[in-house]
Scaffold this active site. Structure first.
Site, short mmCIF file in Angstrom:
data_model
loop_
_atom_site.label_atom_id
_atom_site.label_comp_id
_atom_site.label_asym_id
_atom_site.label_seq_id
_atom_site.Cartn_x
_atom_site.Cartn_y
_atom_site.Cartn_z
N ILE A 55 0.84 -1.20 0.00
CA ILE A 55 0.00 0.00 0.00
C ILE A 55 0.87 1.25 0.00
CG2 ILE A 55 -1.75 1.33 1.25
CD1 ILE A 55 -2.86 -1.33 2.30
N ASP A 84 10.71 3.42 6.25
CA ASP A 84 10.47 1.98 6.37
C ASP A 84 11.75 1.33 6.90
OD1 ASP A 84 9.90 -0.90 5.72
OD2 ASP A 84 8.16 0.01 4.75
N THR A 134 -7.96 -2.49 10.20
CA THR A 134 -8.36 -3.69 9.47
C THR A 134 -9.76 -4.16 9.82
OG1 THR A 134 -7.84 -6.06 9.25
CG2 THR A 134 -7.19 -5.02 11.28
N TYR A 165 -3.38 -10.48 15.09
CA TYR A 165 -3.26 -9.29 14.25
C TYR A 165 -4.39 -8.30 14.55
CZ TYR A 165 -3.75 -6.49 9.97
OH TYR A 165 -3.89 -5.46 9.07
N MET A 186 -4.19 -24.58 -7.29
CA MET A 186 -4.57 -23.52 -6.35
C MET A 186 -5.27 -24.13 -5.15
SD MET A 186 -4.61 -20.34 -5.55
CE MET A 186 -5.36 -19.62 -4.09
N PHE A 207 -8.66 -22.56 1.27
CA PHE A 207 -8.85 -22.98 2.66
C PHE A 207 -10.33 -23.13 3.00
CE2 PHE A 207 -4.72 -20.83 2.61
CZ PHE A 207 -3.92 -21.80 3.21
N ARG A 219 -8.33 -22.32 7.90
CA ARG A 219 -7.33 -21.66 8.75
C ARG A 219 -7.99 -21.15 10.03
NH1 ARG A 219 -4.46 -17.43 4.72
NH2 ARG A 219 -6.64 -16.80 4.59
N GLY A 221 -9.12 -18.73 12.74
CA GLY A 221 -9.34 -17.28 12.75
C GLY A 221 -10.02 -16.73 11.52
#
Length: 327
Positions: free
Chosen positions: A15, A33, A117, A140, A200, A203, A278, A280
């Site tokens: 981003i 950074d 988020t 997170y 591919m 999940f 996965r 979460g």
């Protein structure tokens, strides 16, 4: 009239790299950074400073040197992976944010735009509004909510907290897009694998959704950059106040739908391989975007799923020409 001075933290990330390209014609943009910038980022060394933001003394020296009007704080540990330690998330998300706010108070900067988020919300099977319950299930999400609370408790600072949903795709002119090694996001992984005729993995296919796969809200990186630009003008003359704003397309697509659209656009056929869910992962994550429209006068212009995937295909072709692999 002098240009507004902007400082972007996390400027070497996806981003940040795109945002620098998007903003630098309108503002005086400085970049920081702990990682070096990517070779395709078109960054002038004059405006880039390499610094780990956990080093408060070193970062403060840079702040005092450039004296930005507004900080856009994108830096942090953004990979959603429960095997990563809580200390890693807490240090790179919460403690870094705490350092930045402390420096802002010390030097008299009072405007910040913060990237949060959708992971802060309690899961629900309907569109998510800003007033909905926050109860993150991932480390997170917890670290980001902790950072949000730090911002909203500081009454001297004017902040816009953007809760990003699934940011994806690439800017075409000049061309720049997403690059992580390894890549962790669905669309770039999918396009990269399809271009190499690889299987591919998806999940989970037993969620309580129309086709058994997760549903997500995807937003084009152009629309993220455009919202941030509008937010700069919005808070420029604000003395204080805190605003929490969802940024997404307002539409949801399942993992299987994304795969089918990508295969059609790439004229590619493959067998999708479904693997274990996965920990979460929510089955439905789509936002309401009325607040962004009302406050900022913003609306998504590039976030149709077809356009998102086509621009990602274009970016992936560029990476392949440069012998850069993401999977």
């Amino acid at each position: 009239m002098p240009k507004i001075k902007i400082l972007i933290t996390g400027s070497s990330g996806y981003i940040g790299s795109c945002l620098n390209i998007y903003l630098k014609k309108s503002f005086e943009v400085y970049l920081v950074d702990k990682e070096p910038y990517q070779k395709w980022s078109k960054v002038s060394k004059k405006y880039f400073y390499r610094c780990d933001l956990k080093n408060k003394i070193k970062f403060k020296k840079f702040i005092l040197k450039i004296k930005p009007d507004i900080i856009i704080h994108l830096a942090g540990q953004s990979t959603v992976d429960e095997s990563i330690s809580w200390k890693n998330y807490n240090d790179n998300n919460y403690l870094v944010t705490k350092n930045i706010l402390s420096i802002m108070n010390e030097v008299g900067i009072n405007k910040i735009i913060f990237s949060s988020t959708a992971a802060v919300y309690k899961p629900k099977d309907k569109k998510i509004y800003e007033k909905d319950v926050t109860a993150p299930s991932s480390k997170y999400g917890k670290s980001k909510l902790k950072s949000e609370n730090l911002l909203t408790s500081n009454k001297k600072i004017c902040s816009i907290i953007f809760r990003f949903f699934n940011v994806c795709s690439a800017l075409k002119k000049p061309l720049i897009g997403e690059y992580h090694k390894p890549e962790t996001h669905l669309i770039p992984i999918m396009i990269s694998k399809f271009s190499k005729n690889k299987v591919m993995e998806i999940f989970g296919n037993d969620y309580n959704t129309k086709d058994g796969t997760c549903i997500r809200d995807y937003i084009h990186i152009f629309d993220i950059c455009n919202a941030i630009k509008k937010s700069i003008y919005f808070i420029k003359n604000k003395k204080c106040g805190n605003y929490k704003i969802n940024l997404g397309s307002g539409k949801g697509y399942s993992n299987k739908e994304i795969a089918n659209i990508a295969m059609k656009l790439m004229r590619h056929k493959t067998n999708l391989q479904y693997v274990k869910k996965r920990k979460g992962d929510s089955q439905f994550l789509v936002c309401d975007i009325k607040k962004a429209k009302n406050i900022l006068g913003w609306k998504p212009k590039k976030s149709t799923i077809k356009n998102i995937i086509l621009n990602e295909i274009y970016w992936n072709k560029y990476l392949l020409k440069k012998n850069v692999s993401r999977v």
